[in-house]
Write an enzyme that holds these catalytic residues in place. Structure first.
Site, mmCIF file in Angstrom:
data_model
loop_
_atom_site.group_PDB
_atom_site.id
_atom_site.type_symbol
_atom_site.label_atom_id
_atom_site.label_comp_id
_atom_site.label_asym_id
_atom_site.label_seq_id
_atom_site.Cartn_x
_atom_site.Cartn_y
_atom_site.Cartn_z
ATOM 1 N N LYS A 246 0.860 -8.032 13.155
ATOM 2 C CA LYS A 246 -0.216 -7.142 12.744
ATOM 3 C C LYS A 246 -1.489 -7.583 13.451
ATOM 4 O O LYS A 246 -1.996 -8.680 13.210
ATOM 5 C CB LYS A 246 -0.405 -7.178 11.225
ATOM 6 C CG LYS A 246 -1.451 -6.175 10.735
ATOM 7 C CD LYS A 246 -1.570 -6.147 9.219
ATOM 8 C CE LYS A 246 -2.611 -5.119 8.801
ATOM 9 N NZ LYS A 246 -2.758 -5.012 7.330
ATOM 10 N N THR B 149 0.805 -1.215 0.000
ATOM 11 C CA THR B 149 0.000 0.000 0.000
ATOM 12 C C THR B 149 0.837 1.264 0.000
ATOM 13 O O THR B 149 0.457 2.270 -0.571
ATOM 14 C CB THR B 149 -0.949 0.000 1.217
ATOM 15 O OG1 THR B 149 -1.760 -1.179 1.178
ATOM 16 C CG2 THR B 149 -1.868 1.207 1.203
ATOM 17 N N THR C 222 1.634 -4.501 4.403
ATOM 18 C CA THR C 222 1.560 -4.766 5.839
ATOM 19 C C THR C 222 1.026 -6.158 6.180
ATOM 20 O O THR C 222 1.334 -6.688 7.242
ATOM 21 C CB THR C 222 0.676 -3.718 6.538
ATOM 22 O OG1 THR C 222 -0.642 -3.739 5.979
ATOM 23 C CG2 THR C 222 1.286 -2.332 6.391
ATOM 24 N N ASP C 223 0.251 -6.773 5.294
ATOM 25 C CA ASP C 223 -0.415 -8.026 5.654
ATOM 26 C C ASP C 223 0.568 -9.145 5.972
ATOM 27 O O ASP C 223 0.316 -9.967 6.856
ATOM 28 C CB ASP C 223 -1.356 -8.474 4.533
ATOM 29 C CG ASP C 223 -2.654 -7.681 4.521
ATOM 30 O OD1 ASP C 223 -2.820 -6.822 5.409
ATOM 31 O OD2 ASP C 223 -3.492 -7.907 3.627
#
Length: 409
Positions: free
Chosen positions: A220, A67, A143-144
């Site tokens: 996360k 992202t 980020t995942d």
């Protein structure tokens, strides 16, 4: 901002929203710019440089997608990974004056498409940048699955300089994007003295502080909040104060960092000798136990994998019907590591009968390894220390294990 058509300009307003302007009716005057020019890559080359200044440190900026390197496709409304490192530098003029940058694209994918092969490519690229004199490395990543990749580089790379992962929860052209603050704080962290693999993301929902998480202890914990990442089992290793980082426009003639503070003991810049151990056994599966699950799922995973990590309940348990399946896997030469679904605490299979049965079956206690970290570590261990799997999984290598688990509240 980038536009999907040649007929329109896209301008970002101060409030964060974008407005489209017809190019034919537009008269554009550039009033100010504080961004360095970046030369376009030639002939498909994936590397670029900004004009160097002798009194600034050199930071390698490596893009894998995600992202932070994405924008909205206005035809579909979906976020797509289409920026490379050069575009991010253009989009974040606040990076100017902090360092000399070398831009490099290793991959341009959303992080759900990350693979161990890309981890290896990334480790090799980071090693090469450090070997070529980079004072620090910033890796832009979705980020995942950032926690998996950060763990992978923690095991595959001995680094004498900081390697800092960062990303964003909201793309650069969305209101309240976190990409600028995360990028600025990551660069400052890459100039600091902590020569470890770190994850740099918002510490709160406000634009005040970025937390620095050790790569093997980061997780996360929220799908969309800007402060989605946490260090499990402790406070973050350090933090970057964004206001202090924003005040610096120039650095001294040494590698200096603005607003960076570390709380705990860490590997310091220059302590380690640069080395790469990037062999990975990719054929390792992570299986989450659930009550009533089909034993055939575990049986198939154990039969096909070179190694198996189980996310058990509580102290590290599964249904007793699965114990014999895991024992057969161990007898056939497939290491099985037990971790816990609980966010905090450590595995201890000496308390209940099922746990003792698992130990008798040869299952390896994963201590307080995070399940994802355990998976990556088992990949690395099988490739680099195949004769000492159990011992290596229980031995700290990159800060992935803690000496004791303390109450989390």
């Amino acid at each position: 901002m980038p536009s999907t058509t040649a007929d329109h300009l896209v301008v970002k307003l101060d409030g964060g929203y974008n407005v489209g302007v017809d190019r034919a009716d537009a008269n554009v005057d550039v009033l100010e710019t504080d961004s360095y020019d970046v030369e376009s890559a030639q002939d498909g080359d994936s590397e670029s440089e900004i004009t160097f200044e002798d009194d600034l440190p050199t930071i390698a900026l490596i893009s894998t997608g995600g992202t932070i390197a994405s924008t909205v496709d206005y035809r579909t409304g979906a976020v797509t990974a289409q920026f490379d490192a050069e575009d991010v530098l253009r989009a974040v003029p606040e990076l100017a004056g902090r360092a000399n940058y070398r831009g490099r694209v290793v991959a341009n994918i959303l992080s759900e498409n990350m693979t161990p092969d890309v981890w290896t490519d990334l480790a090799e690229a980071v090693h090469e940048e450090i070997d070529n004199g980079a004072d620090g490395v910033v890796v832009m990543h979705g980020t995942d699955t950032m926690q998996y990749t950060a763990a992978a580089l923690s095991f595959t790379l001995d680094t004498p300089v900081p390697v800092v992962f960062t990303g964003s929860q909201r793309s650069a052209d969305r209101p309240s994007s976190d990409n600028v603050m995360n990028a600025v704080c990551a660069v400052e962290a890459a100039k600091a003295d902590c020569a470890e693999v770190l994850v740099c993301m918002h510490a709160s929902q406000s634009d005040d502080v970025c937390a620095l998480h050790r790569g093997t202890r980061a997780r996360k914990n929220h799908t969309s909040r800007r402060d989605a990442f946490e260090t499990i089992g402790a406070k973050p290793l350090g933090e970057v104060d964004y206001a202090a980082a924003s005040e610096t426009g120039e650095t001294s003639d040494s590698v200096s960092a603005a607003g960076v503070e570390f709380r705990r003991e860490h590997a310091e810049r220059g302590d380690a000798e640069l080395a790469l151990h990037d062999d990975l056994e990719a054929d390792v599966d992570l299986v989450k136990f659930a009550p009533g699950m089909n034993p055939a799922i575990v049986e198939a995973a154990a039969e096909d994998a070179a190694g198996l990590v189980i996310e058990g309940t509580g102290l590290g348990h599964v249904n007793t019907d699965l114990v014999s399946i895991l024992e057969d896997a161990v007898d056939d030469g497939t290491p099985v590591v037990m971790t816990s679904q609980c966010i905090e605490g450590r595995v201890c299979d000496r308390v209940y009968d099922t746990g003792r049965d698992l130990l008798d079956a040869g299952v390896i206690e994963g201590e307080d390894l995070l399940p994802g970290t355990a998976t990556v570590k088992l990949m690395w261990t099988l490739a680099n220390r195949p004769g000492a799997v159990a011992e290596t999984m229980r031995t700290p290598i990159a800060g992935e294990l803690t000496e004791r688990s303390t109450p989390w509240r």
